[in-house]
Write a protein that holds these residues in place. Sequence first.
Motif, short mmCIF file in Angstrom:
data_model
loop_
_atom_site.label_atom_id
_atom_site.label_comp_id
_atom_site.label_asym_id
_atom_site.label_seq_id
_atom_site.Cartn_x
_atom_site.Cartn_y
_atom_site.Cartn_z
N UNK A 1 55.49 0.55 79.42
CA UNK A 1 55.55 1.86 79.72
C UNK A 1 55.15 2.59 81.22
N UNK A 2 55.17 3.99 80.93
CA UNK A 2 55.67 4.49 82.21
C UNK A 2 54.48 3.68 83.27
N UNK A 3 53.56 3.62 83.21
CA UNK A 3 52.13 3.00 84.55
C UNK A 3 51.74 1.14 83.67
N UNK A 4 51.03 0.74 84.84
CA UNK A 4 50.24 0.17 84.29
C UNK A 4 49.32 -0.46 85.28
N UNK B 1 43.45 1.26 89.84
CA UNK B 1 44.37 1.71 89.74
C UNK B 1 46.24 1.95 89.20
N UNK B 2 46.36 3.38 88.88
CA UNK B 2 48.17 2.60 88.48
C UNK B 2 48.60 2.08 89.20
N UNK B 3 49.34 1.11 88.61
CA UNK B 3 51.01 0.43 89.75
C UNK B 3 52.23 1.17 88.58
N UNK B 4 52.97 1.20 89.39
CA UNK B 4 54.35 0.98 89.16
C UNK B 4 55.02 -0.20 87.79
N UNK B 5 55.60 0.88 86.60
CA UNK B 5 56.03 -0.15 85.64
C UNK B 5 57.21 0.34 85.66
N UNK B 6 57.78 0.95 84.31
CA UNK B 6 58.79 1.87 83.70
C UNK B 6 58.46 2.72 85.03
N UNK B 7 58.17 3.34 85.10
CA UNK B 7 58.04 4.62 86.50
C UNK B 7 57.54 3.61 88.10
N UNK C 1 47.40 9.69 83.79
CA UNK C 1 48.04 8.56 84.42
C UNK C 1 47.13 7.94 83.86
N UNK C 2 45.46 7.25 83.46
CA UNK C 2 45.08 6.20 82.63
C UNK C 2 45.83 6.33 80.94
#
Length: 518
Positions: free
Chosen positions: A61-64, A70-76, A152-153
């Motif tokens: 997914x875009x974020x994890x 707190x949002x963390x990088x993933x595909x983004x 973002x969530x």
Amino acid sequence: MKMMTRLMGAAALVVTGLASAPVHAEGGTLVIASTQVPRHLNGAVQSGIATAVPSTQIFASPLRYDENWEPQPYLAESWEVSEDGLKVTLNLVQNATFHDGEPVTSEDVAYSLMVTKENHPFASMFAPVESIDTPDEHTAVINLSQPHPALLLALSPALAPVLPKHLFDNGEDPKSNSFNSAPVGSGPFMLEEFTAGEAVVLKKNPNFFIDGRPKLDEIIIRIIKDPSALLIAMENGEADLYPFMAGSQEIKRLEGADHLSITDQGYAAVGPINWLAFNTTSEKLSDVRVRQAIAYAVDRDFITKALHRGVSAPQRGPIIESSPFFDESIPSYDVDLDKANALMQEAGFGDGMELTIDFIPGPKEQQQSVAEYMKSQLKKIGIDVTVRAAPDFPTWAGRVGGHDFELTMDVVFNWGDPVIGVHRTYLCSNIREGVIWSNTQQYCNEKVDELLNAAAVEQDDAKRKEMYGQFQQIVAQDLPIYWINALPYHTAYDKKLSNVPTGIWGTMHPMDMVDWSE
């Protein structure tokens, strides 16, 4: 052949319970035990535990999110939100590929988010998304009609899987796409085999875009419909991890297994509520006085303290009581049989009525036992209840999603923010026949819509809290649902496992760091 033998052995364990525990070599296999039967494996068009656990391993997914919300990088690898809150720019990693070798691009992200917006039961989740620009292969710009405090969530693994457009955009209906049961993603694990009602076998993605991950070679999700067989499998070491465990007997029994650890961590964003839902269009239940009478007849404290042996916490409203948005002043409908009988009389049902109650098959203590309690308790106010069992989850979901019910027990998640997990149940616009966990009660109140739509764009938490307070007071009067308890979710797991998923999404999160210790 080795993979098929492993799967056949897992199935045999369910029947005989005699096989020895698997040997865990370097990398090794993780066996997850589950009572939940997935209809398919695409979380873009289907919600729920059964789909989310495998979907979040197959798709990235875009974020994890970390354990601190707190949002963390993933595909983004990075992202920016404009000052007016109307644009979110995702800057994608450049080395991600799908399991078939094709690169992940901004076109895939744009396609996937729009498929989710148009087909997922959580209609409010991406409702403000107007369009997605793709100025280059690794940049996706989400254009919003209004600010979206939960966006973002919503870009988390369980809610925003990125699908390969070159496969899924094949002219088929996204809800019944042939790739839903044979998905190709870019996540840490690849689908090896999906045997409906039995098992999902996932193998390591050797080309995963995060170096050194995943740690495991294989994940097998074993569907064990018999709760007793599931517990035996955990006790004998035939299964290694049992998430979403809510039964008091299960929790207490597995606490006695020396090789297992038990934790209640990993469910912070889930917000699971057990409730009794009313089909508000039913001739018998369209009168709010009947719904209120039923609420006054039910003893929430008896359910949580006696039926659930004290492991469940009472839940008085549509927003989980642990949320900062919960309104403490909401009417609780404490048991009052005199008031209940008076309301039935006022509604013209002094001579009684007959109703049918459904329940989710599997988690007996939270579902079937409560439904059977309803049968005995509602008889005290002249309601003759028939408890209707379903042979499996898809059958129950088809009945409730198709509005073919009068009363039903249900478990519904808040999903971290009311915009994602609460609005869907109460918005008039989300009455969607055939879609489970939408507004299956067919409840519609324009004032509720007005409040929820305003709260969905409000950036000030204090103002959102005020709006959600008004919303809770209205639905507590209208009572399309009688809220009973928060589920006491726990995870049991082998003590040799490391990095067991205990973040806000638990096992509905990529398990790329889970490993066997020496």
